[in-house]
Motif scaffolding. Structure first.
Motif, short mmCIF file in Angstrom:
data_model
loop_
_atom_site.label_atom_id
_atom_site.label_comp_id
_atom_site.label_asym_id
_atom_site.label_seq_id
_atom_site.Cartn_x
_atom_site.Cartn_y
_atom_site.Cartn_z
N ASP A 129 -3.05 10.01 7.55
CA ASP A 129 -4.23 9.50 8.26
C ASP A 129 -4.57 8.06 7.88
O ASP A 129 -5.71 7.74 7.56
N GLU A 130 -3.58 7.18 7.91
CA GLU A 130 -3.79 5.78 7.54
C GLU A 130 -4.78 5.07 8.45
O GLU A 130 -5.47 4.16 8.01
N HIS A 131 -4.86 5.48 9.71
CA HIS A 131 -5.74 4.78 10.65
C HIS A 131 -7.22 4.93 10.30
O HIS A 131 -8.05 4.16 10.78
N SER A 132 -7.57 5.88 9.45
CA SER A 132 -8.97 6.05 9.08
C SER A 132 -9.34 5.23 7.83
O SER A 132 -10.50 5.23 7.42
N ARG A 133 -8.39 4.57 7.22
CA ARG A 133 -8.66 3.80 6.00
C ARG A 133 -8.76 2.31 6.30
O ARG A 133 -8.23 1.83 7.30
N LYS A 134 -9.42 1.60 5.41
CA LYS A 134 -9.55 0.15 5.49
C LYS A 134 -9.25 -0.45 4.13
O LYS A 134 -9.45 0.20 3.10
N ASN A 151 -2.01 -0.28 6.36
CA ASN A 151 -0.68 -0.07 6.93
C ASN A 151 0.33 -0.11 5.78
O ASN A 151 0.61 -1.17 5.24
N SER A 152 0.87 1.05 5.43
CA SER A 152 1.80 1.12 4.30
C SER A 152 3.21 0.65 4.68
O SER A 152 4.04 0.42 3.81
N ARG A 153 3.49 0.48 5.97
CA ARG A 153 4.83 0.08 6.39
C ARG A 153 5.10 -1.41 6.21
O ARG A 153 6.25 -1.82 6.13
N LEU A 212 0.83 -1.20 0.00
CA LEU A 212 0.00 0.00 0.00
C LEU A 212 0.86 1.25 0.00
O LEU A 212 1.90 1.29 0.66
N PRO A 213 0.44 2.29 -0.71
CA PRO A 213 1.19 3.55 -0.70
C PRO A 213 1.02 4.26 0.64
O PRO A 213 -0.01 4.14 1.30
N GLU A 214 2.04 5.02 1.03
CA GLU A 214 1.97 5.80 2.26
C GLU A 214 1.04 6.99 2.03
O GLU A 214 1.13 7.68 1.02
#
Length: 157
Positions: A48-53, A126-128, A43-45
């Protein structure tokens, strides 16, 4: 996350095909067994990643008629021992499950991607770390990224 909250999420992008991987940079993850295929989603960075699914869309090619058909199977999560990373496995499929209505006599069966439904198909963004998924060899994987849309409003009154 409640189903009603997920319904309020707006679609960020269209389904994106995922390719099976053979990269060697995934050495900490188990190898796919002889009857499995390993899929990797990077996934790309984004802010506000925590709001995505991430919604995983699994399907299998079958010959179908006029009925609505689906397969059942859960996407289970396990941890890579000693690393703390997780991966997801679709162990087995049940079905096909069908509405079993009478079809017109002149209608022929045709190949179609039959969706696999069950638990565990909504994953944290999680893009990491890559999303690693193991499926039977005849299962295809696609995914969608969801993010919040318009602000949620409370009813007046």
């Amino acid at each position: 996350m409640s189903r009603s909250l997920l319904c309020t999420l707006a679609l960020l992008g269209l389904s994106t095909a995922v390719q099976a991987t053979t990269k060697d940079d995934l050495h900490m993850f188990p190898a796919a067994s002889a009857d499995q295929q390993r899929w990797v989603i990077r996934l790309p960075e984004v802010a506000d990643e925590h709001s995505r699914k991430v919604e995983i869309l699994a399907s299998k090619q079958l010959d179908v008629d006029c009925n609505k058909v689906r397969l059942a199977g859960n996407l289970d999560t396990a941890d890579v021992q000693g690393w703390g990373y997780s991966y997801h496995t679709l162990h087995s499929l049940k079905g096909p499950l069908s509405t079993m209505m009478a079809c017109p006599r002149d209608q022929q069966k045709h190949p179609a991607a039959v969706p696999i439904q069950g638990e565990g198909y909504w994953l944290r963004y999680n893009s990491r770390l890559p999303l690693v998924i193991y499926t039977p060899k005849d299962v295809q994987i696609q995914y969608r990224i969801w993010q919040p849309g318009a602000p949620v409003a409370a009813p007046q009154g």
